[in-house]
Motif scaffolding. Structure first.
Motif, short mmCIF file in Angstrom:
data_model
loop_
_atom_site.label_atom_id
_atom_site.label_comp_id
_atom_site.label_asym_id
_atom_site.label_seq_id
_atom_site.Cartn_x
_atom_site.Cartn_y
_atom_site.Cartn_z
N PRO A 59 -8.73 45.17 -6.18
CA PRO A 59 -7.53 44.62 -6.83
C PRO A 59 -7.14 43.28 -6.21
N PRO A 60 -6.41 42.45 -6.94
CA PRO A 60 -5.97 41.17 -6.38
C PRO A 60 -5.08 41.38 -5.14
N LYS A 61 -5.15 40.42 -4.23
CA LYS A 61 -4.39 40.47 -2.96
C LYS A 61 -2.92 40.83 -3.19
N SER A 62 -2.35 40.29 -4.27
CA SER A 62 -0.92 40.45 -4.51
C SER A 62 -0.49 41.92 -4.66
N ILE A 63 -1.42 42.81 -4.99
CA ILE A 63 -1.03 44.22 -5.14
C ILE A 63 -1.70 45.12 -4.09
N GLN A 64 -2.36 44.50 -3.13
CA GLN A 64 -3.09 45.31 -2.15
C GLN A 64 -2.18 46.01 -1.13
N GLY A 65 -0.89 45.71 -1.18
CA GLY A 65 0.02 46.33 -0.22
C GLY A 65 0.62 47.65 -0.72
N SER A 66 0.26 48.06 -1.92
CA SER A 66 0.89 49.26 -2.48
C SER A 66 -0.16 50.28 -2.91
N ASN B 227 -0.13 50.82 -6.67
CA ASN B 227 -0.73 49.72 -7.44
C ASN B 227 -2.25 49.68 -7.28
N ILE B 228 -2.71 49.94 -6.06
CA ILE B 228 -4.17 49.95 -5.83
C ILE B 228 -4.81 51.02 -6.71
N LEU B 229 -4.22 52.21 -6.70
CA LEU B 229 -4.83 53.32 -7.46
C LEU B 229 -4.79 53.04 -8.97
N GLU B 230 -3.67 52.53 -9.43
CA GLU B 230 -3.55 52.24 -10.86
C GLU B 230 -4.62 51.24 -11.30
N TRP B 231 -4.78 50.22 -10.46
CA TRP B 231 -5.77 49.18 -10.76
C TRP B 231 -7.18 49.77 -10.69
#
Ligand code: GLU
Ligand code: ZN
Length: 308
Positions: free
Chosen positions: A274-281, A284-288
């Motif tokens: 996933p893009p860096k912008s969502i790598q903290g969650s 969000n990682i799982l959804e992506w």
């Protein structure tokens, strides 16, 4: 006899399977580690990208090998990594009556028999059981195991990652154990009973279980169960080629590093990141990752050495 279990499902990522039911089936012999997270994540993503259910089964079949607190630690770790299962987890320790019922059925139909052989007898035949107690009509005496009568047959399967695989369980293992002398039920029996009881349609798990699969398919056919689709992902090995497992003391996962752990597992499975912008969650990682998951990106190899 030839048994063909050819239900490969190399499909394009977005055409989802109907009523997909996957599962993760850890043994509580230690906490979740990198290798088991990879299996959990792969089976979760494959299930969720097919709009499926993802079930959990705790394989607490062998109390002497279990570590107190490991099951609870595994559940906590899965939750910390956002891997929420559907339905109630199944516990194999609650399933003994079912296992015994299947064994009774196999005994009654002469597909299973009591065996009094010792470990040392088995050692002389390289671990393959040559059928000493077959047709002996031994009576249960508290000191016998129960074995399945395995007929010569080639089991052909199409693994969604490893490709076609063929094995004659009679030649590779011989009549295998269903219940041990100490009355513990064998994994091969329990896993078949439980995959059927949980109506599992797709199994994604480590390649160390590939050589067990033909025995499981053999039992499924004998019991008139449906054979699920199989996908065996590579296992991680250390520099000496040893499986990274609880037994080799692979470090437990830090639940406070869940996002990093998930990204590491995605890299191992050769999925896009996933893009860096969502790598903290975690969410969000799982959804992506569900959206971008493809089984066809997973390397078609049995093992990958860590750090390579
Ligand atoms: N309980 C087994 C294990 O730890 C997995 C069984 C399976 O997925 O069929 O490794
Ligand atoms: Zn025997």
């Amino acid at each position: 006899m030839d048994i063909i279990a050819d239900n490969s499902h190399k499909q394009s990522p977005r055409d989802s399977v109907k009523n997909y039911r996957g599962r993760f089936a850890p043994s509580p012999t230690g906490p979740l580690h990198t290798g088991s997270l990879i299996s959990a994540l792969a089976s979760y993503l494959d299930a969720k990208s097919n709009d499926g259910q993802w079930l959990l089964r705790i394989e607490d079949l062998d109390p002497p090998r279990e570590i107190p607190g490991a099951a609870a630690a595994i559940l906590a770790s899965l939750r910390a990594h956002g891997l929420q299962w559907d339905e109630q987890p199944m516990w194999q320790s609650h399933r003994h009556a079912d296992y015994q019922c299947i064994i009774d059925r196999l005994l009654k139909t002469d597909n299973a028999y009591y065996c009094t052989c010792s470990r040392s007898t088995l050692r002389t035949s390289g671990g393959i059981y040559l059928g000493h107690c077959r047709d002996q009509h031994r009576r249960p005496d508290g000191e016998s195991s129960i074995r399945l009568y395995v007929a010569d047959s080639h089991i052909h399967m199409a693994d969604a990652i490893q490709g076609s695989y063929c094995q004659n369980p009679a030649a590779a293992f011989g009549d295998f154990v269903l219940r041990r002398k100490d009355l513990l039920y064998a994994y091969q029996l329990a896993v078949v009973a439980d995959d059927e009881a949980q109506s599992i349609t797709h199994i994604v798990r480590g390649s160390d279980l590939l050589e067990s699969t033909p025995r499981q398919i053999y039992l499924q056919k004998l019991l008139a169960y449906t054979t699920p689709h199989y996908a065996h992902i590579p296992i991680i090995t250390d520099a000496n080629g040893q499986k990274f497992s609880k037994q080799t003391f692979a470090a437990p996962l830090g639940n406070n590093r869940a996002t990093d752990n998930l990204l590491t597992a995605l890299i191992f499975l050769q999925q896009p990141l996933p893009p860096k912008s969502i790598q903290g969650s975690v969410t969000n990682i799982l959804e992506w990752a569900i959206e971008h998951w493809s089984l066809s990106f997973v390397p078609e190899t049995l093992a990958i050495t860590a750090g390579k």
